[in-house]
Design an enzyme around this catalytic site. Sequence first.
Site, PDB file in Angstrom:
ATOM      1  N   GLU A 161       0.535  -1.572   0.060  1.00 41.90           N
ATOM      2  CA  GLU A 161      -0.238  -0.035  -0.131  1.00 41.90           C
ATOM      3  C   GLU A 161       1.250   1.763  -0.413  1.00 41.90           C
ATOM      4  O   GLU A 161       0.784   2.008   0.696  1.00 41.90           O
ATOM      5  CB  GLU A 161      -0.888  -0.010   1.627  1.00 41.90           C
ATOM      6  CG  GLU A 161      -1.604  -1.123   1.127  1.00 41.90           C
ATOM      7  CD  GLU A 161      -2.484  -0.267   2.201  1.00 41.90           C
ATOM      8  OE1 GLU A 161      -4.004  -2.149   2.331  1.00 41.90           O
ATOM      9  OE2 GLU A 161      -2.591  -0.593   3.540  1.00 41.90           O
ATOM     10  N   GLU A 183      -4.833  -8.933   0.882  1.00 40.57           N
ATOM     11  CA  GLU A 183      -4.887  -8.293   2.198  1.00 40.57           C
ATOM     12  C   GLU A 183      -7.018  -8.160   2.150  1.00 40.57           C
ATOM     13  O   GLU A 183      -7.635  -7.788   0.701  1.00 40.57           O
ATOM     14  CB  GLU A 183      -4.882  -6.873   3.069  1.00 40.57           C
ATOM     15  CG  GLU A 183      -3.681  -7.058   3.679  1.00 40.57           C
ATOM     16  CD  GLU A 183      -3.340  -5.378   4.082  1.00 40.57           C
ATOM     17  OE1 GLU A 183      -4.530  -4.702   4.294  1.00 40.57           O
ATOM     18  OE2 GLU A 183      -2.206  -4.900   4.281  1.00 40.57           O
TER      19      GLU A 183
END
Length: 462
Positions: A170, A365
Site C-alpha cells: 500500500e 489483504e
Amino acid sequence: MNQKNLIPDHFMIGTSSSAWQIEGCAGKSETQKSWADLFYETDPSRWHDQIGPEKASDFYHHYKEDIKTMADFKMNTFRFTIQWARFMKDALKKEVDKEAVAYYRDVIQTIKVHGMKPIVSLEHWDIPAILLEKYDGWASRETVDLYVDYVQKVLDEFHDEVDLWFAFTEPNIPIDNGYIKKIWYPFVHDPQRAYQAHFHKILATAKAVEISRKYENVKMGAMVHMTPVYSRSKDARDVEAAYYTDLFEVRLYLDAYLKGEIPSEIFTELSKHGCLFEFKEEDLKQIKENQIDLLGIDYYFPIRVKARESAYDGPFCSKYYYEDYVWPQREYNADRGWEIYPQAIYDIAMRIKKEYGNKPWFISENGIGIENENRFRNNDGYIDDEYRIDFIKRHLSYAIKAQAEGCNCHGYLIWSFIDNLSAINAFKNRYGLLELDLDTYKRIPKKSLYWLKKVLEQGYLD
C-alpha cells in the site's frame, strides 16, 4: 458440494500482517525508530486510548506460538514485513543489525518448519524515522538510494530462504494521508510533495525488481491498496468523474507496475495543477524495463463517485474530480465506515485479465474491523464473529470464481491473524481471527478461526 466453491490446488490461503502493527518495539534501539513511532510520539492523544506501537501485538516475543497456531488451523501462507528500521542498525550508515537478521531468519524458518509459505514485504509504511526527519521521507531522492541499499542487503541475507518478495505494501496510503489529507504524520497539505513521493515509490519498486533479477529463484512484486471506482450513472459527467478518479486512485500505480508506464494524463493533470514531480528520462526507462512479477491486491471497499456539484477548494488530489456517492443498495460496516461489496474482487480480477494481460495476482489483504467485539462473546468464552465468517466467505468465493473463469489469481490472504494496532485507531477496530487480550497478551481463537480450519480441511466453501 458445489464444484464452483472448491478451493483450487496450490491456492495460497492464510493471513497478512505488517511489522509495526504486530511486532512492538522490543529489540529495537532509540536509533531504530520508524514512521509509526514518530507518528505516535508527535501526539499520543490522536491515538485511541493513547495506545501506540510500543507493544502492538508483541509478535516479537510470540512469533513461534503465533506461527504454530496458523499452521495448526491449516493455513498454508503467512505474509509479514521485514521492518526497515529494525533491520538496519543505522539506516544512514547502511549498517545491518545482526540481532534483527537472526530474528527474521528464525521467523522465516519457523514458518517453513510448520509447512507454510513465507511472503515478505520490504516496506509497509515503516520507513526509518531518521529518513523522515533528515530527508522528508519518500519526497526525497536520498530515501530512494537508501532503500535500494536496504533491499540489496535483505536479499543478500534471505534470497535462498524466501522466493516471493514485495517491494511495498500500500505505497499510496501514508503519502495521501500524510501529505494531502493531513490526518497522518507529517500532517501537511502539499500535493507536490505527495506526488513526488508517489513517483519515488514507483521508481524504488522498479529498482527493487532490478535487484531481484540477480537471484534466480526470487520474484519481486508489489501490493496495492485497490479501491475500484464505480460511477453513479452512465451520464457523461459521472463517467468522466469516475475516469479521473480511477486515474489517480488506481492507474497511477497499476499502470506503472503492470505496464511499465505512468499514464500520460497524470503528467498533464499534475502540470495543470502545478504539482508535477521531478523525474529523469532514465527513471521512466527503468520503470518500463522492470515491471513487477506478481501483484498483491489489498481490497477492503470500493469508491462510488458522482460528478462534482460544487467546486473543490482543497489541495489537489482525486477529490478535485468527484464527490462521494452513496449507493442506495449499499451494505455498510458502520464501525469502520466502509462499504462492504464482495463482487468488487471479481470485477478487479476481470479488469486485470482484460486490461493488464492477465498478469499473476492474489488478494494480499481482505478483512473486516469491528469495534467492541466483546459484545459478541459467547458462553464458551470466545468471540462469535459470524459477521467475519460471512465477510470472508463471500469475498473468498469471488476470488475462487475469478480463478475458475481463467483469471490468474493465486490466493486469498486475510487481514489479519490477530487483533493488531492501526494508525490512530490503535485497537479500537478488531480485525483478527485471534482475539488479543491487551492486559495479558493472551491469544484466543474466535469462531471465524475454527470456521476457516474446517473450510481448509474440507477443501471447499459451504
